[in-house]
Design a protein around this motif. Structure first.
Motif, PDB file in Angstrom:
ATOM      1  N   GLN A  21      93.675  62.958  56.122  1.00 43.76           N
ATOM      2  CA  GLN A  21      93.931  61.507  56.176  1.00 43.76           C
ATOM      3  C   GLN A  21      93.354  60.788  54.946  1.00 43.76           C
ATOM      4  O   GLN A  21      93.972  59.890  54.403  1.00 43.76           O
ATOM      5  N   VAL A  22      92.186  61.212  54.518  1.00 44.31           N
ATOM      6  CA  VAL A  22      91.558  60.617  53.328  1.00 44.31           C
ATOM      7  C   VAL A  22      92.406  60.917  52.095  1.00 44.31           C
ATOM      8  O   VAL A  22      92.628  60.057  51.243  1.00 44.31           O
ATOM      9  N   ILE A  24      95.608  61.537  51.986  1.00 42.08           N
ATOM     10  CA  ILE A  24      96.861  60.775  52.054  1.00 42.08           C
ATOM     11  C   ILE A  24      96.671  59.427  51.378  1.00 42.08           C
ATOM     12  O   ILE A  24      97.493  59.000  50.551  1.00 42.08           O
ATOM     13  N   CYS A  25      95.587  58.752  51.693  1.00 43.55           N
ATOM     14  CA  CYS A  25      95.305  57.437  51.103  1.00 43.55           C
ATOM     15  C   CYS A  25      94.961  57.535  49.620  1.00 43.55           C
ATOM     16  O   CYS A  25      95.410  56.730  48.816  1.00 43.55           O
ATOM     17  N   ARG A  26      94.180  58.531  49.261  1.00 45.69           N
ATOM     18  CA  ARG A  26      93.714  58.657  47.885  1.00 45.69           C
ATOM     19  C   ARG A  26      94.837  59.047  46.915  1.00 45.69           C
ATOM     20  O   ARG A  26      94.907  58.550  45.815  1.00 45.69           O
ATOM     21  N   HIS A  28      98.269  59.116  47.775  1.00 45.33           N
ATOM     22  CA  HIS A  28      99.552  58.489  48.143  1.00 45.33           C
ATOM     23  C   HIS A  28     100.645  59.523  48.357  1.00 45.33           C
ATOM     24  O   HIS A  28     101.750  59.414  47.822  1.00 45.33           O
ATOM     25  N   SER A  30     102.269  62.347  51.590  1.00 48.98           N
ATOM     26  CA  SER A  30     102.287  62.572  53.042  1.00 48.98           C
ATOM     27  C   SER A  30     101.315  63.689  53.408  1.00 48.98           C
ATOM     28  O   SER A  30     100.969  64.532  52.571  1.00 48.98           O
TER      29      SER A  30
END
Length: 137
Positions: A21-22, A24-26, A28, A30
């Motif tokens: 999840q981290v 994915i944000c870092r 960009h 999926s």
């Protein structure tokens, strides 16, 4: 995704133990993409193991290095390496250095110390074949 980004994601995850999840944000991307490329890079690293792996060289008899000349055949020093692991026990306590080392040493393909070499270890370990701990009297 280019190879540089794939390797960067892989290294970031193993260095920082970040969750998908981290990442994915870092980065960009999926979660499926992150997982797929981390798995790919991991498989390549495993296949290239023989090229990356370097056997430790013992301190030679004629060493003049003022720190190491006293430790003939020493392969290095163990510590300051942190391994996250689950250690099953009735009390669910954390593993001490010696317990982790003993487990690594007794696995079928675990840590092997070539003779007559040995590793220097700190007081968290016990003296044993291939491992020299300081005297604490």
């Amino acid at each position: 995704m280019d190879i540089d980004e794939q390797v960067a994601i892989f290294l970031h995850i193993i260095a920082h133990n970040d969750k998908n999840q981290v990442m994915i944000c870092r980065f960009h991307r999926s979660g499926d993409t992150i997982s797929r490329y981390v798995s790919r890079v991991c498989n390549v690293v495993i296949r290239l193991h023989s090229r990356f792996h370097k056997e430790p060289e013992p301190v030679p008899e004629n060493s003049t290095d003022h720190k190491w000349k006293w430790f003939k055949n020493c392969l290095g020093a163990l510590d300051r390496t942190h391994i996250k692991c689950l250690v099953p026990s009735e009390e669910n306590r954390s593993a001490v250095d010696g317990r982790v080392l003993r487990d690594a040493h007794h696995r079928p393909h675990g840590l092997k110390v070539s003779r007559p070499g040995y590793y220097l270890v700190d007081v968290g370990y016990t003296n044993g074949e291939g491992f020299l701990a300081p005297y604490s009297g």
